[in-house]
Write a protein that holds these residues in place. Structure first.
Motif, PDB file in Angstrom:
ATOM      1  N   HIS A   1     -14.721   0.084   2.131  1.00  0.00           N
ATOM      2  CA  HIS A   1     -14.973  -0.342   0.753  1.00  0.00           C
ATOM      3  C   HIS A   1     -14.332  -1.704   0.563  1.00  0.00           C
ATOM      4  O   HIS A   1     -13.307  -2.018   1.178  1.00  0.00           O
ATOM      5  CB  HIS A   1     -14.405   0.649  -0.258  1.00  0.00           C
ATOM      6  CG  HIS A   1     -14.746   0.300  -1.673  1.00  0.00           C
ATOM      7  ND1 HIS A   1     -16.033   0.379  -2.166  1.00  0.00           N
ATOM      8  CD2 HIS A   1     -13.971  -0.153  -2.699  1.00  0.00           C
ATOM      9  CE1 HIS A   1     -16.035  -0.014  -3.426  1.00  0.00           C
ATOM     10  NE2 HIS A   1     -14.804  -0.337  -3.780  1.00  0.00           N
TER      11      HIS A   1
ATOM     12  N   THR B   1     -19.663  -3.953   4.841  1.00  0.00           N
ATOM     13  CA  THR B   1     -19.082  -2.604   4.779  1.00  0.00           C
ATOM     14  C   THR B   1     -20.108  -1.552   5.183  1.00  0.00           C
ATOM     15  O   THR B   1     -19.788  -0.598   5.898  1.00  0.00           O
ATOM     16  CB  THR B   1     -18.539  -2.289   3.371  1.00  0.00           C
ATOM     17  OG1 THR B   1     -19.607  -2.261   2.420  1.00  0.00           O
ATOM     18  CG2 THR B   1     -17.517  -3.321   2.939  1.00  0.00           C
TER      19      THR B   1
ATOM     20  N   ALA C   1     -10.166   4.011   5.394  1.00  0.00           N
ATOM     21  CA  ALA C   1      -9.216   5.114   5.203  1.00  0.00           C
ATOM     22  C   ALA C   1      -9.814   6.438   5.664  1.00  0.00           C
ATOM     23  O   ALA C   1     -11.013   6.560   5.917  1.00  0.00           O
ATOM     24  CB  ALA C   1      -8.801   5.207   3.740  1.00  0.00           C
TER      25      ALA C   1
ATOM     26  N   ILE D   1      -8.042   5.734  -5.928  1.00  0.00           N
ATOM     27  CA  ILE D   1      -7.368   4.523  -5.487  1.00  0.00           C
ATOM     28  C   ILE D   1      -7.047   3.733  -6.751  1.00  0.00           C
ATOM     29  O   ILE D   1      -7.917   3.534  -7.602  1.00  0.00           O
ATOM     30  CB  ILE D   1      -8.272   3.677  -4.568  1.00  0.00           C
ATOM     31  CG1 ILE D   1      -8.945   4.549  -3.514  1.00  0.00           C
ATOM     32  CG2 ILE D   1      -7.472   2.543  -3.937  1.00  0.00           C
ATOM     33  CD1 ILE D   1      -8.000   5.306  -2.624  1.00  0.00           C
TER      34      ILE D   1
ATOM     35  N   TYR E   1      -4.387   5.129   5.411  1.00  0.00           N
ATOM     36  CA  TYR E   1      -5.032   4.118   4.567  1.00  0.00           C
ATOM     37  C   TYR E   1      -4.731   2.749   5.156  1.00  0.00           C
ATOM     38  O   TYR E   1      -3.564   2.359   5.288  1.00  0.00           O
ATOM     39  CB  TYR E   1      -4.521   4.184   3.124  1.00  0.00           C
ATOM     40  CG  TYR E   1      -5.334   3.350   2.154  1.00  0.00           C
ATOM     41  CD1 TYR E   1      -6.295   3.931   1.344  1.00  0.00           C
ATOM     42  CD2 TYR E   1      -5.125   1.970   2.064  1.00  0.00           C
ATOM     43  CE1 TYR E   1      -7.050   3.166   0.463  1.00  0.00           C
ATOM     44  CE2 TYR E   1      -5.872   1.200   1.186  1.00  0.00           C
ATOM     45  CZ  TYR E   1      -6.832   1.801   0.392  1.00  0.00           C
ATOM     46  OH  TYR E   1      -7.579   1.042  -0.469  1.00  0.00           O
ATOM     47  N   SER E   2      -5.784   2.031   5.558  1.00  0.00           N
ATOM     48  CA  SER E   2      -5.638   0.698   6.129  1.00  0.00           C
ATOM     49  C   SER E   2      -6.325  -0.310   5.230  1.00  0.00           C
ATOM     50  O   SER E   2      -7.361  -0.012   4.624  1.00  0.00           O
ATOM     51  CB  SER E   2      -6.258   0.636   7.528  1.00  0.00           C
ATOM     52  OG  SER E   2      -5.651   1.570   8.392  1.00  0.00           O
ATOM     53  N   ALA E   3      -5.750  -1.500   5.162  1.00  0.00           N
ATOM     54  CA  ALA E   3      -6.339  -2.546   4.331  1.00  0.00           C
ATOM     55  C   ALA E   3      -6.169  -3.895   5.018  1.00  0.00           C
ATOM     56  O   ALA E   3      -5.208  -4.113   5.754  1.00  0.00           O
ATOM     57  CB  ALA E   3      -5.681  -2.577   2.951  1.00  0.00           C
TER      58      ALA E   3
ATOM     59  N   ILE F   1      -1.824  -1.358  -3.842  1.00  0.00           N
ATOM     60  CA  ILE F   1      -2.740  -0.222  -3.864  1.00  0.00           C
ATOM     61  C   ILE F   1      -1.898   1.043  -3.857  1.00  0.00           C
ATOM     62  O   ILE F   1      -0.985   1.186  -3.024  1.00  0.00           O
ATOM     63  CB  ILE F   1      -3.679  -0.227  -2.633  1.00  0.00           C
ATOM     64  CG1 ILE F   1      -4.778  -1.271  -2.784  1.00  0.00           C
ATOM     65  CG2 ILE F   1      -4.289   1.156  -2.408  1.00  0.00           C
ATOM     66  CD1 ILE F   1      -5.862  -0.944  -3.801  1.00  0.00           C
TER      67      ILE F   1
ATOM     68  N   CYS G   1      -4.892  11.986   1.946  1.00  0.00           N
ATOM     69  CA  CYS G   1      -5.146  10.662   2.537  1.00  0.00           C
ATOM     70  C   CYS G   1      -4.121  10.419   3.643  1.00  0.00           C
ATOM     71  O   CYS G   1      -3.094   9.776   3.436  1.00  0.00           O
ATOM     72  CB  CYS G   1      -5.054   9.564   1.478  1.00  0.00           C
ATOM     73  SG  CYS G   1      -5.316   7.895   2.131  1.00  0.00           S
TER      74      CYS G   1
ATOM     75  N   VAL H   1       0.859  -1.185   0.000  1.00  0.00           N
ATOM     76  CA  VAL H   1       0.000   0.000   0.000  1.00  0.00           C
ATOM     77  C   VAL H   1       0.893   1.231   0.000  1.00  0.00           C
ATOM     78  O   VAL H   1       1.768   1.381   0.858  1.00  0.00           O
ATOM     79  CB  VAL H   1      -0.942   0.033   1.224  1.00  0.00           C
ATOM     80  CG1 VAL H   1      -1.693   1.361   1.276  1.00  0.00           C
ATOM     81  CG2 VAL H   1      -1.925  -1.123   1.184  1.00  0.00           C
TER      82      VAL H   1
ATOM     83  N   VAL I   1      -2.482   5.193  -3.811  1.00  0.00           N
ATOM     84  CA  VAL I   1      -3.429   6.305  -3.676  1.00  0.00           C
ATOM     85  C   VAL I   1      -2.757   7.546  -4.247  1.00  0.00           C
ATOM     86  O   VAL I   1      -1.696   7.976  -3.764  1.00  0.00           O
ATOM     87  CB  VAL I   1      -3.809   6.528  -2.192  1.00  0.00           C
ATOM     88  CG1 VAL I   1      -4.870   7.617  -2.078  1.00  0.00           C
ATOM     89  CG2 VAL I   1      -4.305   5.229  -1.563  1.00  0.00           C
TER      90      VAL I   1
ATOM     91  N   GLU J   1     -10.970  -1.882   2.556  1.00  0.00           N
ATOM     92  CA  GLU J   1     -10.313  -0.584   2.721  1.00  0.00           C
ATOM     93  C   GLU J   1     -11.008   0.206   3.822  1.00  0.00           C
ATOM     94  O   GLU J   1     -12.222   0.341   3.840  1.00  0.00           O
ATOM     95  CB  GLU J   1     -10.387   0.193   1.412  1.00  0.00           C
ATOM     96  CG  GLU J   1     -10.092   1.669   1.530  1.00  0.00           C
ATOM     97  CD  GLU J   1     -10.581   2.457   0.316  1.00  0.00           C
ATOM     98  OE1 GLU J   1      -9.931   2.386  -0.735  1.00  0.00           O
ATOM     99  OE2 GLU J   1     -11.639   3.135   0.429  1.00  0.00           O
TER     100      GLU J   1
END
Length: 344
Positions: A270, A258, A342, A310, A222-224, A282, A219, A211, A284, A340
């Motif tokens: 998302h 979600t 964020a 994204i 951003y966490s995934a 990913i 942003c 990421v 951004v 996602e």
């Protein structure tokens, strides 16, 4: 912001017999003005029925003559729904029932056959069509097989809810979630707020996924998280019900998760089909001026350089915080998902 009392009861002990308008007035007095307070379903004289027999009407190619057990008696009812059949548990509006839109159920003759009530769809008892499946839109409601004739179908379906629609001002974003509005309700009625217990079970598998955020000003976080071995299916009924109570249409288990988290916690999420993120990353970044992108609603958008997108390092897969892309959306054959969470 729609407050569902059933939803809020997950976090605050609220008397099930509380007057919804009285609670709305009390919450208005502490700064949360409401627009409307009402029951989710406004219909009277409804019971669970079991279709004992179902035969074609002698004078019609689509009507059926049904004998329906409602516990205290067996009624003859004419029904035109395509899914009516013997053994089905149904919602019966008895003679004298009042349905949304001013509909009053009367005893009568339909093409020469006596009808003593009505077998109802969810739409006919007041559930907006935008929340319903195609089957529920086109046919009568099919109740669980363990529903007992004579019972209250609204309680059987868990639709015995009360709704308060708040007009939140811009300075109260803390109330734009069920936990946020539950906190206000708890203070209003002098109860404790019970936060949900969150537990994450993760494996120790090494994940080769990157990421990268190229514009941390737009942003800052951003966490995934990746979830594998996914099977797309309808979400559990309790979750579908919570979404409908809050004004959101159920879609499938992943998308519903979600939306549920967003409603509960106030944190938008998302979900991407991981198999469509072919580069294993990913990124951004700002969109390129004039860059084309087709969103989930199948509309091609023309982006500009001030928009944040994204991407998978090669192509956009979502407009940040706005809408996902058709090229990475959850499909019936999705087996792995990247979630996602964020701040944009």
């Amino acid at each position: 912001m729609r407050l569902s009392l059933n939803f809020v009861k997950d976090y605050v002990d609220i008397d099930e017999n509380i007057d919804v308008k009285e609670l709305a007035e009390k919450m208005t007095a502490v700064g949360n003005e409401y627009d409307e307070a009402t029951c989710l379903v406004n219909a009277t004289n409804l019971v669970v029925g079991e279709v004992l027999t179902c035969q074609m009407h002698p004078d019609s190619d689509h009507l059926h003559l049904c004998e329906v057990n409602i516990g205290e008696e067996v009624l003859n009812i004419v029904c035109g729904a395509p899914n009516v059949r013997t053994g089905l548990k149904v919602i019966v509006a008895k003679v004298g029932a009042e349905l949304p839109g001013g509909v009053k159920i009367k005893k009568g003759l339909i093409r020469g056959q006596e009808s003593n009530g009505m077998l109802c769809s969810l739409y006919e008892i007041g559930i907006d069509k935008k929340y319903l499946s195609e089957q529920d839109k086109n046919g009568i409601c099919e109740l669980p097989s363990n529903a007992k004739p004579g019972d209250d179908p609204i309680k059987v379906l868990g639709l015995d809810d009360k709704i308060i629609d708040f007009e939140l001002t811009a300075n109260r974003p803390d109330c734009r979630s069920m936990i946020g509005i539950a906190r206000e309700a708890a203070v209003t009625i002098g109860e404790k707020l019970n936060y949900p217990e969150i537990e994450v079970k993760a494996c120790d598998e090494d994940i080769d996924f990157e990421v990268k955020v190229e514009n941390p000003e737009l942003c800052p976080r951003y966490s995934a998280r990746i979830v594998k071995d996914v099977k797309i299916a309808p979400s559990p009924y309790w979750m579908q019900r919570r979404l409908m109570e809050a004004g959101v249409r159920p879609i499938n288990n992943i998308v519903d998760i979600t939306n549920f988290v967003m409603l509960e916690q106030g944190q938008p999420l998302h979900a991407f089909d991981l198999n469509e993120l072919t580069t294993g990353k990913i990124v951004v970044r700002n969109a390129q001026e004039g860059e084309k992108f087709t969103t989930l609603d199948e509309v091609e958008r023309t982006l500009d350089k001030d928009m944040l997108v994204i991407t998978d390092g090669e192509k956009p897969v979502a407009i940040a915080g706005v809408m996902g892309g058709l090229n990475s959306g959850i499909k019936d054959d999705t087996t792995a998902v990247l979630f996602e969470g964020a701040a944009f």
